[in-house]
Design an enzyme around this catalytic site. Structure first.
Site, PDB file in Angstrom:
ATOM      1  CG  HIS A 320      -2.540  -0.582   1.162  1.00  0.00           C
ATOM      2  ND1 HIS A 320      -1.779  -2.935   1.480  1.00  0.00           N
ATOM      3  CD2 HIS A 320      -3.180  -0.973   0.544  1.00  0.00           C
ATOM      4  CE1 HIS A 320      -3.611  -2.815   1.162  1.00  0.00           C
ATOM      5  NE2 HIS A 320      -3.350  -1.995   0.846  1.00  0.00           N
ATOM      6  N   GLY A 321       2.164   1.243   0.715  1.00  0.00           N
ATOM      7  CA  GLY A 321       3.142   2.311   0.516  1.00  0.00           C
ATOM      8  C   GLY A 321       4.188   2.307   1.041  1.00  0.00           C
TER       9      GLY A 321
END
Lengths: 477, 391
Positions: A320-321
């Site tokens: 997701h990051g």
């Protein structure tokens, strides 16, 4: 071009009319051109990146098939697939952490943090490319035609934020002479309308309350943290669920069927069930391409599978990051899945073992604890820093401020509470509502009129309550 | 062709779609009939201003859009490089007139009338529910360049606005469209982040939320143009903001009815937001010192004959804090709480309005400001260096 914009509706309408008016051999090329137009409408330069990645994956897949799925070649292919993702998405994260690490040893060296713009959808099309190569290495036939592959990779409804489509789910649909029938139009339009409503009316209404509480400048009280987290739990569900609905509906209008991405995740009675209902295409990707290969490789030590489970979920978080909060979120969920299979097995029965625990009280307890655990995870997910997440947990555990908010106005608390009550009520009543709908479906004209009033009401509420075009939460991933 | 085959499908015409389309056409016809009502509601709304005719924008002495489109009125700010300028800012009390009559003037206009003979001009920049972050934006926006840099910035501080943060879309537009302002805003938060960490972080968020206009067409320009065109032919879209306002008002009234909330029901402060607003006021004082602008603060008048929604201990603590704040920083300060007598206030929802007075109240406040700060407002300021150049 955001899905919930008039521009997109115009684009989709034009695409629909053109697609079904053109001779069949021209339809796939048209979709490729439109997909690239869609992608380039955001930043045209990244169209070349998408094209380059597509050409590489397609030609490397062909090579891999010729070499009988060589593991070394597969590893090389996956590494190359990951390079753009690592550069654009994780370079800053790696540089910051490398600097922090060497500073522990007294070094003053600072890694340069590249100032780059994250190409939209890069996480999604990278995972799609890896899945393609792994499937070929496992014996699946590659997509022979370059145009079919380009469409598989770039088809706009799934390009930016999924659902993550696997080759076998779409290759035949691309190659087939697709037909459009009335049920496709009806279902597609219905899904798009649902998606617009979820995003523009529900998610975007909740967004300001969430932003207020999770702003790094805020010093929220316990009530703010609890309500803000609940608001985020609903915001991300409606936002991403809405996006997926529009993606699935758009594809359906063009004769494609996409896999579902959500199945009422907040009705889950265990973390395992939650992951079978939440972002389903990512869950199965992580399961099939990360967890299963690792567990299979260490099949002689079955207990290691539990470690791989946590590791797989940590990677899911990192996907997701580049932030430790995402990693912690993944580890938290890995831990919950681990607990589901071990110490909390009785509280959270396995999804495939028993669909409902013994009694309503036990089921309610299982559901409530699952929601509590999932919402605790959302604090990690939404917080900007680990410190902020820690501060929020501390505020909640110490009941900072009692029952008085420090950030959120009383109206915000009321709005979030009403949304929670509405969602809960809908989930409880859903089976009954379905039965009622089936019963009245027999009265054709009355049912048709009811549906018409319902859809007109949805459209009116979208037009009235949408503020402005707001980007989807998952675009940042 | 598939499209033709589809159009000939009887299921298409017998489904819910056509009936839904007919209902939407009827809804549009109904909404079109409501348009005049919306205009009247806007006129009756004390907090909103009806835009003056295009020609009278040029003669306006305050932002008639009250924060919705301040850029439209920016050019009307008297040129501060030619004469001393006073900016008058604050929440709705600054411009709303209860029981308005033709020719009524607001505080900023009264001040302008009184100061003009002395070669000083005044201009009003106010907005409903304006918070200190927004006041800071107006302050930075006017003070960073010579043509709009005031000698004095008069700010009517309102206690309950310390419950609000965030820039409204109109002010975000100002920040987006003026690169010089972006630079000045960015410079303020970069230079003061140690003393004012929360406010500076919030300012950075505002910058991130309003990316500047880059070269070339922006995607949302296409979207906005499309919306505007559709709005001309589809009343439901064209009147969307009015429908939204009406729906929000109905929800608000429903909430009040459900929880028996009145305009005077006590609203305690929100600790974190309050502190953030304190920091924003601190930043205003810092920028004022740096740009040689006199920041004049006053506690706004309240209706002495009406109850208010403040928790009295919190309100007392606020007034005491504000006085101490002004004194510590050497800022001109006055408490104008009681300068407008009860008879000069109007009604709100059938009850005495605690915050909005009639025209006479505007005159009394303007006089009180002149009484307390007249000498300061008439003073000229030494020249300072320009930060940016866009206007």
């Amino acid at each position: 071009m955001i899905f919930t914009s008039y521009t997109y509706l115009l684009f989709l309408s034009a695409a629909f009319l053109l697609h079904w008016s053109l001779p069949k051999p021209l339809r796939n090329p048209l979709l490729i051109v439109l997909s690239y137009a869609f992608y380039c409408s955001w930043k045209w330069q990244f169209g070349f990146l998408l094209l380059a990645v597509s050409i590489f994956t397609w030609s490397f897949g062909a090579l891999l098939a010729r070499r009988g799925g060589s593991r070394g070649l597969l590893a090389l292919g996956i590494t190359v697939e990951l390079l753009p993702l690592v550069y654009y998405k994780y370079a800053g994260f790696l540089a910051t952490n490398a600097t922090a690490l060497v500073s522990v040893f007294g070094s003053r060296w600072r890694a340069q943090v590249p100032d780059v713009v994250l190409p939209l959808g890069i996480s999604f099309f990278t995972f799609q490319g890896i899945a393609y190569l792994v499937d070929i290495a496992n014996g699946e036939a590659p997509i022979r035609r370059g145009d079919h592959f380009l469409l598989y990779k770039a088809f706009w409804p799934q390009l930016i934020a999924g659902p993550i489509i696997r080759p076998h789910e779409i290759r035949e649909q691309i190659a087939a002479d697709r037909q459009i029938e009335y049920p496709d139009i009806s279902e597609g339009a219905k899904r798009i309308l649902n998606g617009f409503f979820k995003k523009a009316v529900l998610a975007d209404t909740l967004a300001p309350y969430v932003d207020g509480v999770f702003q790094t400048t805020a010093r929220p009280a316990a009530l703010d943290c609890a309500v803000g987290t609940l608001a985020f739990a609903m915001q991300i569900y409606f936002d991403f669920g809405g996006y997926s609905d529009i993606a699935i509906g758009s594809a359906r209008l063009l004769g494609f069927r996409f896999p579902e991405n959500f199945d009422y995740p907040y009705a889950a009675s265990s973390p395992q069930e939650f992951w079978n209902r939440w972002h389903m295409t990512l869950t199965r990707w992580i399961r099939d391409y990360v967890f299963t290969p690792l567990a299979f490789a260490s099949r002689r030590k079955p207990k290691l599978a539990l470690v791989w489970l946590v590791l797989a979920m940590a990677l899911c978080g990192l996907w997701h990051g580049g932030r430790w909060t995402f990693v912690l979120w993944g580890i938290w969920h890995g831990g919950l899945l681990l607990a589901t299979q071990t110490v909390l097995r009785k509280l959270w029965p396995r999804f495939d073992e028993a669909k409902s625990p013994s009694g309503p009280v036990v089921r309610l307890l299982a559901w409530a604890t699952t929601m509590l655990a999932v919402c605790a995870g959302w604090v990690f997910f939404r917080a900007q820093t680990v410190r902020q997440a820690g501060a929020m947990f501390r505020a909640m555990l110490t009941m900072r401020g009692g029952l008085r908010p420090a950030v959120m106005r009383e109206n915000g608390v009321l709005v979030v509470a009403s949304f929670c009550a509405g969602l809960l009520l809908f989930q409880v009543l859903r089976p009954r509502l379905q039965r009622v709908a089936e019963r009245i479906a027999g009265y054709a004209s009355g049912y048709r009129m009811m549906k018409a009033v319902f859809y007109a009401g949805l459209i009116l509420s979208i037009v009235v309550f949408e503020r402005d075009v707001q980007a989807f939460v998952y675009f940042q991933f | 062709m598939d499209v033709v085959r589809l159009l000939l499908d009887r299921r298409l015409w017998g489904g819910a779609g056509p009936a839904c389309a007919v209902l939407l056409i009827l809804a549009n016809a109904y909404i079109a009939r409501l348009e005049r009502g919306f205009q009247e509601e806007r006129r009756a709304n004390l907090l909103m201003m009806t835009n003056p005719a295009e020609g009278s924008v040029a003669t306006s002495r305050y932002d008639w859009s009250v924060g919705e489109d301040p850029g439209r009125y920016w050019a009307q700010i008297p040129d501060a490089s030619q004469q001393p300028l006073v900016i008058v800012s604050g929440m709705s009390q600054m411009y709303a007139i209860n029981d308005p009559q033709p020719g009524d003037e607001i505080i900023a206009e009264h001040l302008d009338d009184a100061l003009s003979p002395h070669g000083v001009r005044a201009f009003g920049l106010a907005a409903p529910n304006m918070n200190n972050e927004e006041a800071l934006l107006y302050f930075v926006a006017t003070s960073f360049q010579a043509q709009t840099r005031p000698t004095s910035f008069v700010y009517g501080v309102c206690f309950d606005k310390f419950r609000n943060v965030d820039l409204r879309p109109g002010l975000m537009g100002l920040l987006r469209e003026r690169p010089g302002l972006r630079d000045a805003w960015s410079a303020v938060c970069a230079s003061r982040s140690i003393e004012y960490p929360m406010a500076c972080a919030k300012m950075r968020t505002a910058l991130e939320d309003t990316p500047g206009n880059g070269p070339g067409p922006r995607e949302d320009d296409v979207e906005h143009r499309l919306r505007a065109r559709l709005g001309l032919v589809v009343p439901m879209i064209g009147d969307g903001p009015d429908l939204n306002a009406k729906a929000q008002l109905d929800i608000f009234l429903f909430r009040n009815w459900l929880f028996r909330i009145k305009a005077t029901s006590k609203r305690p402060l929100l600790e974190s937001v309050y502190r953030l607003n304190q920091e924003f006021l601190g930043l205003m004082a810092e920028v004022a010192k740096e740009r040689s602008v006199t920041l004049v603060l006053y506690v706004i008048p309240l209706n002495p004959g009406a109850d208010n929604p403040y928790v009295s201990e919190q309100y007392l603590a606020f007034k005491s804090w504000l006085q101490g704040f002004a004194s510590d920083r050497g800022l001109p300060f006055a408490n104008l709480e009681g300068v407008v007598p009860h008879e000069d206030w109007g009604l709100s929802n059938g009850e005495p309005d605690f915050k909005h007075f009639r025209e006479r109240g505007h005159e009394l406040v303007a006089n009180a400001i002149l009484d307390r700060f007249g000498e300061i407002l008439e003073r000229a300021r030494p020249a300072v260096r320009d930060v940016g150049a866009d206007r």
